[in-house]
Design a protein around this motif. Structure first.
Motif, PDB file in Angstrom:
ATOM      1  N   TRP A  22      -2.797   7.650  -1.314  1.00  0.00           N
ATOM      2  CA  TRP A  22      -3.376   6.362  -1.739  1.00  0.00           C
ATOM      3  C   TRP A  22      -4.210   6.614  -2.975  1.00  0.00           C
ATOM      4  N   PRO A  23      -4.264   5.705  -3.983  1.00  0.00           N
ATOM      5  CA  PRO A  23      -3.457   4.497  -4.133  1.00  0.00           C
ATOM      6  C   PRO A  23      -2.007   4.830  -4.468  1.00  0.00           C
ATOM      7  N   GLU A  30      -2.396   0.429  -4.329  1.00  0.00           N
ATOM      8  CA  GLU A  30      -2.510  -0.717  -3.433  1.00  0.00           C
ATOM      9  C   GLU A  30      -2.562  -1.977  -4.276  1.00  0.00           C
ATOM     10  N   THR A  76       0.838  -1.196   0.000  1.00  0.00           N
ATOM     11  CA  THR A  76       0.000   0.000   0.000  1.00  0.00           C
ATOM     12  C   THR A  76       0.873   1.247   0.000  1.00  0.00           C
ATOM     13  N   ALA A  77       0.320   2.331  -0.499  1.00  0.00           N
ATOM     14  CA  ALA A  77       1.090   3.543  -0.750  1.00  0.00           C
ATOM     15  C   ALA A  77       1.700   4.128   0.516  1.00  0.00           C
TER      16      ALA A  77
END
Length: 217
Positions: free
Chosen positions: A116-117, A119, A111-112
């Motif tokens: 996010w993203p 992911e 995951t970032a």
């Protein structure tokens, strides 16, 4: 890079992993993570994450909503950030003995670090008897593949190959027990830093109520 024998001693684990999530104890399910629910069997190079039902915990907050905490459980994350470079890539490989009971939600994922993203759910089990392989380009643009998870009482090998496709996008190939299950694309994932997390979350996307009584692992 994480060595294959990373769980063969405490010193090797400590060199490459931290306890909990990168951001703390809570996320999007009913587990609060703590170190006591992580154990390592050095002789077999095996990491075990466990969950116990509890009461009296203050709720977690995720996405502006409160989530009741019904379990204490185990999570670890790699100290290293992983970023697919132009013309580069990574292989993530491990063997799992994963629960598929309703309310159990183990995952092996990226995951970032910054926002996010991206992911990538390298492998995720959501209490349905299936295993999921997912890539989130946005919250609504998701590539997802659910397949039956055979013989949950047996070990299964998961391999995910991440490769630069065009100096912008990352191709991901997901394998289980040596067989290609699905191929997905992370748009614009090249150069994006990602955390690597192994966790045993509970309830949430795996359904409620979760199991009572005996420890889950």
């Amino acid at each position: 890079m994480i060595p294959r024998d990373v769980f063969s001693s405490q010193s090797k684990f400590d060199a490459d992993f931290n306890y909990l999530y990168p951001w703390g104890t809570d996320h999007n399910g009913a587990s609060r993570m703590d170190k006591a629910h992580v154990s390592i069997e050095y002789s077999s190079n095996t990491l075990t994450l466990a969950a116990d039902r509890v009461s009296g915990q203050p709720p977690a907050t995720h996405g502006g909503k409160q989530i009741p905490i019904n379990y204490l459980a185990g999570t670890v994350h790699a100290k290293e950030h992983f970023s697919v470079a132009p013309t580069g890539g990574y292989d993530f490989e491990a063997e799992f003995l994963a629960p598929v009971t309703r309310g159990t939600w183990p995952a092996f994922w990226l995951t970032a670090v910054d926002g996010w993203p991206p992911e990538i759910d390298l492998a995720e089990w959501k209490g349905s008897g299936k295993i999921s392989f997912n890539t989130f380009n946005t919250s609504s643009q998701v590539s997802a593949k659910d397949v039956n998870y055979p013989s949950p009482g047996n070990w299964h090998k998961i391999l995910c190959e991440l490769r630069d496709l065009n100096r912008a996008d990352v191709g991901i190939k997901f394998y289980m027990d040596g067989q290609l299950v699905t191929s997905q694309v992370g748009k614009g994932f090249v150069g994006k830093r990602m955390w690597f997390v192994i966790n045993l979350q509970m309830e949430g996307s795996s359904g409620t109520p979760g199991p009572n009584g005996s420890r889950q692992s």
